[in-house]
Design a protein around this motif. Structure first.
Motif, PDB file in Angstrom:
ATOM      1  N   LYS A  87      63.402 -91.982 -45.589  1.00  0.00           N
ATOM      2  CA  LYS A  87      62.669 -92.341 -46.904  1.00  0.00           C
ATOM      3  C   LYS A  87      62.992 -93.955 -47.274  1.00  0.00           C
ATOM      4  O   LYS A  87      63.834 -94.190 -47.241  1.00  0.00           O
ATOM      5  N   ARG A  93      63.942 -98.933 -36.961  1.00  0.00           N
ATOM      6  CA  ARG A  93      63.212 -97.941 -36.998  1.00  0.00           C
ATOM      7  C   ARG A  93      63.754 -96.782 -35.995  1.00  0.00           C
ATOM      8  O   ARG A  93      64.098 -96.896 -34.986  1.00  0.00           O
ATOM      9  N   ASP A 137      60.899 -92.289 -38.451  1.00  0.00           N
ATOM     10  CA  ASP A 137      60.274 -93.380 -39.324  1.00  0.00           C
ATOM     11  C   ASP A 137      58.915 -93.936 -38.857  1.00  0.00           C
ATOM     12  O   ASP A 137      58.775 -94.720 -38.408  1.00  0.00           O
ATOM     13  N   ARG A 138      57.991 -92.937 -39.071  1.00  0.00           N
ATOM     14  CA  ARG A 138      56.626 -93.139 -38.569  1.00  0.00           C
ATOM     15  C   ARG A 138      55.514 -93.552 -39.486  1.00  0.00           C
ATOM     16  O   ARG A 138      54.433 -93.983 -39.015  1.00  0.00           O
ATOM     17  N   THR A 139      55.917 -93.650 -40.529  1.00  0.00           N
ATOM     18  CA  THR A 139      55.001 -93.989 -41.497  1.00  0.00           C
ATOM     19  C   THR A 139      55.425 -95.364 -42.471  1.00  0.00           C
ATOM     20  O   THR A 139      56.505 -95.258 -42.621  1.00  0.00           O
ATOM     21  N   PRO A 140      54.220 -96.009 -42.889  1.00  0.00           N
ATOM     22  CA  PRO A 140      54.840 -97.286 -43.621  1.00  0.00           C
ATOM     23  C   PRO A 140      55.565 -97.041 -45.098  1.00  0.00           C
ATOM     24  O   PRO A 140      55.129 -95.888 -45.550  1.00  0.00           O
ATOM     25  N   ALA A 183      57.812 -97.286 -40.786  1.00  0.00           N
ATOM     26  CA  ALA A 183      57.069 -97.703 -39.587  1.00  0.00           C
ATOM     27  C   ALA A 183      57.171 -99.381 -39.080  1.00  0.00           C
ATOM     28  O   ALA A 183      57.138 -99.574 -37.947  1.00  0.00           O
ATOM     29  N   GLU A 184      57.223 -99.851 -40.095  1.00  0.00           N
ATOM     30  CA  GLU A 184      57.294-101.616 -39.985  1.00  0.00           C
ATOM     31  C   GLU A 184      58.542-102.161 -39.721  1.00  0.00           C
ATOM     32  O   GLU A 184      58.542-103.365 -39.414  1.00  0.00           O
TER      33      GLU A 184
END
Length: 154
Positions: free
Chosen positions: A35, A54, A58-61, A64-65
């Motif tokens: 998170k 990452r 950690d796959r979502t913005p 992910a960035e």
């Protein structure tokens, strides 16, 4: 220089970590942050920089960035940060790296190979199997490197 090394928080920033972060000159997080609030809370209390890579969860913005790897100079020592040591994409010796920090396995481990310290601080988030909940200090002084494992919960 004292660097707090974390990995695999999976969205859980344990209260035991915050006083450690307050004492750190920098914080390294070797992925599976979980998170964005974890990094935000660390940045609020750490007097120095907080660096993170990452992990596979950690796959979502915005997580992910995060970069997959980071090469950092801390206290005169070159440190390479990535999540999974099996994905190491360089020769630390050839690159002049003295410390490779990774996570992923949730198992704390520090070993020296060919003049390079390979440090996995363990998982500082939810307990996995019977592994301890752990993190580590990385002590950097005058080009010397020493790792100190910290068990938060057995």
């Amino acid at each position: 220089m004292r660097v707090l090394v974390l990995s695999d928080t999976h969205g859980l920033l344990r209260p035991e970590v915050l006083p450690l972060a307050r004492e750190a000159d920098a914080v390294l997080h070797a992925g599976d942050v979980g998170k964005p609030e974890v990094l935000a809370a660390l940045r609020e209390v750490t007097p120095g920089p907080v660096h993170a890579v990452r992990g596979n969860v950690d796959r979502t913005p915005p997580l992910a960035e995060l970069p997959e790897t980071l090469l950092l100079e801390l206290g005169g020592v070159w440190v390479y940060l990535l999540h999974d040591r099996q994905e190491l994409d360089l020769s630390p010796q050839a690159a002049g790296v003295q410390v490779v920090v990774s996570g992923h396995t949730h198992a704390p481990r520090a070993e020296e190979q060919g003049g390079v310290l390979f440090l996995n601080p363990g998982a500082a988030g939810p307990r996995r199997f019977r592994l301890p909940v752990a993190c580590a200090w990385l002590h950097l002084e005058g080009g010397a490197v020493r790792a100190e494992s910290l068990t938060l919960l057995r």
